[in-house]
Design a protein around this motif. Structure first.
Motif, PDB file in Angstrom:
ATOM      1  N   ILE A 194       0.831  -0.805  -0.003  1.00 24.59           N
ATOM      2  CA  ILE A 194      -0.380  -0.043  -0.003  1.00 24.59           C
ATOM      3  C   ILE A 194       1.143   0.654   0.121  1.00 24.59           C
ATOM      4  CG2 ILE A 194      -1.526   1.649   1.530  1.00 24.59           C
ATOM      5  CD1 ILE A 194      -3.302  -0.981   2.001  1.00 24.59           C
ATOM      6  N   THR A 195       0.744   2.149  -0.548  1.00 25.88           N
ATOM      7  CA  THR A 195       0.710   3.669  -0.592  1.00 25.88           C
ATOM      8  C   THR A 195       0.449   4.616  -0.788  1.00 25.88           C
ATOM      9  OG1 THR A 195       2.662   5.097  -1.449  1.00 25.88           O
ATOM     10  CG2 THR A 195       1.291   3.494  -3.079  1.00 25.88           C
ATOM     11  N   ASP A 254       9.796   4.018  -6.460  1.00 25.62           N
ATOM     12  CA  ASP A 254      10.836   4.659  -5.920  1.00 25.62           C
ATOM     13  C   ASP A 254      11.827   4.824  -7.179  1.00 25.62           C
ATOM     14  OD1 ASP A 254      12.851   4.650  -4.341  1.00 25.62           O
ATOM     15  OD2 ASP A 254      12.342   2.486  -3.768  1.00 25.62           O
ATOM     16  N   ILE A 255      12.564   6.526  -6.807  1.00 29.06           N
ATOM     17  CA  ILE A 255      12.968   7.247  -7.912  1.00 29.06           C
ATOM     18  C   ILE A 255      14.696   6.721  -7.168  1.00 29.06           C
ATOM     19  CG2 ILE A 255      12.308   9.200  -8.212  1.00 29.06           C
ATOM     20  CD1 ILE A 255      13.244  10.875  -6.028  1.00 29.06           C
ATOM     21  N   ARG A 256      15.003   6.945  -5.721  1.00 30.10           N
ATOM     22  CA  ARG A 256      16.340   5.898  -5.180  1.00 30.10           C
ATOM     23  C   ARG A 256      16.608   5.378  -5.760  1.00 30.10           C
ATOM     24  NH1 ARG A 256      13.345   8.602  -1.438  1.00 30.10           N
ATOM     25  NH2 ARG A 256      14.207  11.026  -1.771  1.00 30.10           N
ATOM     26  N   ALA A 257      15.562   3.933  -6.151  1.00 28.73           N
ATOM     27  CA  ALA A 257      16.365   2.068  -6.332  1.00 28.73           C
ATOM     28  C   ALA A 257      16.195   2.906  -7.822  1.00 28.73           C
ATOM     29  CB  ALA A 257      14.642   1.298  -5.795  1.00 28.73           C
ATOM     30  N   ARG A 258      15.270   3.636  -8.308  1.00 30.36           N
ATOM     31  CA  ARG A 258      14.424   4.009  -9.750  1.00 30.36           C
ATOM     32  C   ARG A 258      13.855   2.125 -10.077  1.00 30.36           C
ATOM     33  NH1 ARG A 258      19.143   7.543 -12.820  1.00 30.36           N
ATOM     34  NH2 ARG A 258      19.385   8.827 -11.354  1.00 30.36           N
ATOM     35  N   LYS A 259      13.518   1.708  -9.735  1.00 35.55           N
ATOM     36  CA  LYS A 259      12.673   0.702  -9.262  1.00 35.55           C
ATOM     37  C   LYS A 259      11.162   1.125  -9.635  1.00 35.55           C
ATOM     38  CE  LYS A 259      15.323  -2.811  -8.151  1.00 35.55           C
ATOM     39  NZ  LYS A 259      16.216  -3.604  -7.612  1.00 35.55           N
ATOM     40  N   PRO A 260       9.825   0.426  -9.944  1.00 34.09           N
ATOM     41  CA  PRO A 260       8.844   0.429  -9.474  1.00 34.09           C
ATOM     42  C   PRO A 260       8.338  -0.052  -7.445  1.00 34.09           C
ATOM     43  CG  PRO A 260       8.698  -1.226 -11.391  1.00 34.09           C
ATOM     44  CD  PRO A 260      10.443  -1.037 -10.916  1.00 34.09           C
ATOM     45  N   ASP A 291       5.494  -4.769  -6.192  1.00 35.10           N
ATOM     46  CA  ASP A 291       6.676  -6.161  -7.164  1.00 35.10           C
ATOM     47  C   ASP A 291       5.933  -6.501  -8.386  1.00 35.10           C
ATOM     48  OD1 ASP A 291       8.394  -5.542  -5.535  1.00 35.10           O
ATOM     49  OD2 ASP A 291       7.950  -7.972  -4.143  1.00 35.10           O
ATOM     50  N   ARG A 292       4.312  -6.146  -8.557  1.00 35.58           N
ATOM     51  CA  ARG A 292       4.093  -6.620  -9.452  1.00 35.58           C
ATOM     52  C   ARG A 292       3.844  -5.224 -10.332  1.00 35.58           C
ATOM     53  NH1 ARG A 292      -0.797  -7.442 -10.300  1.00 35.58           N
ATOM     54  NH2 ARG A 292      -0.626  -8.603 -11.294  1.00 35.58           N
ATOM     55  N   LYS A 293       4.490  -4.222  -9.934  1.00 39.56           N
ATOM     56  CA  LYS A 293       3.832  -3.475 -10.853  1.00 39.56           C
ATOM     57  C   LYS A 293       3.653  -2.335 -10.500  1.00 39.56           C
ATOM     58  CE  LYS A 293       7.808  -4.486 -14.233  1.00 39.56           C
ATOM     59  NZ  LYS A 293       8.201  -4.636 -15.766  1.00 39.56           N
TER      60      LYS A 293
END
Ligand SMILES: Cc1cc2nc3c(=O)[nH]c(=O)nc-3n(C[C@H](O)[C@H](O)[C@H](O)COP(=O)(O)O)c2cc1C
Length: 332
Positions: free
Chosen positions: A90-91, A230-236, A239-241
């Motif tokens: 959740i976010t 997540d801009i620091r990790a540069r990832k969605p 996990d399921r995008k």
């Protein structure tokens, strides 16, 4: 001031495809679990000074807290237990939230053992929300629940964006939607409400397919597909995008869907998506909803549904509404 519990001046009762509700309010599946935590919280707080006389206005019975609802809608129940999704689930977003729960639940057997007998003591109609990865899985859940007297109606979730197989894949294809509807219809005479996704080009096509296949009502909308990064990790972030957006941000999308579906089918509609206040409920009913479900707002204010029931009745009284049937699809 209206006394919703005893002698409201406004007739609030509605019939949602054979499901008789004393008022048009239920909770959105997955935001209220099976209701026990809310029942305890309501029993402990409804009569306190912060609650502006809610207990009296609702004729609240602390032994049956959920009986103030028109109906209770449960979290999604599947044939076997589902673990839900990994990672962040959740976010918060501007004016809403994204979730990627993945329909975690202990399965229908566990649900029957732990929750069903308790429902019987609550004096509230129960809509069980059903999930599946295949037509056969939906069928097995309904088959099992048919043996339980405390189940009043089914809400078949063919619209969850947060599972890989099943879920929304049935809700985006009219043939698949009809197949699930028909399979469940063959097993039960109880009200069968099919829950639709807004993540389609033409929601009315799916609605018509469900109507032709024997649905008693339609529930809309489920969450809107979205993502966060997540801009620091540069990832969605998830996990399921993809995750499901809910809350006030989606209310205009939900209203538009309700309005369009109301014009396309004869089935009653359970409207939801971003409801936070009595005016929102009024809007949903004018757009064509017979009843409404409150979801994400339960996380903001766990007493939102009791407050909304009273505020909606007061609003109707101020607007000169005698019977809320006159509101349903009542746009000029
Ligand atoms: C945390 C969470 C869990 C949910 N779980 C389910 C579910 O199990 N089954 C289902 O049909 N919908 C589920 N939904 C969708 C809601 O029932 C509802 O359709 C959606 O959130 C829109 O309403 P809202 O904006 O008032 O929250 C879930 C929504 C949230 C936020």
């Amino acid at each position: 001031m209206v006394n919703v519990g005893m002698n409201s001046l406004v007739e609030l009762a509605v019939d949602l495809g054979g499901l008789k509700m004393k008022n048009p309010f239920t909770v959105a599946s997955g935001t209220f679990a099976s209701g026990r935590e809310y029942a305890d919280l309501w029993a402990a707080t409804m009569d306190t000074a912060d609650c502006d006389g809610l207990a009296t206005k609702l004729a609240f019975n602390p032994d049956k807290p959920l009986s103030i609802l028109g109906a209770l809608t449960t979290k999604g129940v599947s044939h076997k237990s589902w673990p839900g999704n990994t990672g962040i689930r959740i976010t918060e977003t501007a004016s809403g939230m994204l979730n990627s729960i993945g329909l975690q639940n202990p399965g229908v057997e566990d649900f029957c053992t732990k929750d069903i007998s308790w429902f019987g003591s609550q004096g509230v109609p129960v809509i069980v929300n059903v999930s599946g990865h295949s037509v056969d899985e939906y069928r097995r859940v309904v088959e099992r629940l048919e043996r339980e007297g405390a189940v009043t109606a089914y809400e078949i979730n063919i619209s969850c964006p947060n599972v890989d197989c099943g879920g929304m894949s049935f809700g985006i294809d009219p043939r698949a939607a009809a197949e699930v509807t028909q399979a469940c219809r063959a097993l039960t005479k109880r009200p069968l409400i099919i829950k639709l996704t807004p993540n389609v080009t033409d929601i009315t096509e799916i609605a018509r397919a469900c109507e032709a296949a024997g649905a008693s009502g339609l529930s809309l909308i489920n969450t809107v597909a979205g993502m966060a990064i997540d801009i620091r990790a540069r990832k969605p972030l998830f996990d399921r995008k993809m995750a499901g957006l809910s809350g006030p941000a989606i209310k205009p999308i939900a209203l538009w869907a309700v309005h369009r579906v109301y014009g396309a089918v004869k089935l009653p509609i359970l409207g939801m998506g971003g409801i936070t206040n009595a005016e929102d409920v009024f809007e949903f009913m004018l757009a064509g909803a017979t009843a409404v479900a409150v979801g994400s707002q339960n996380f903001t204010d766990p007493l939102s549904v009791p407050r909304l029931i009273v505020e909606f009745a007061e609003l109707c009284e101020r607007e000169g509404v005698k019977n809320i049937d006159e509101l349903i699809g009542g746009l000029e």
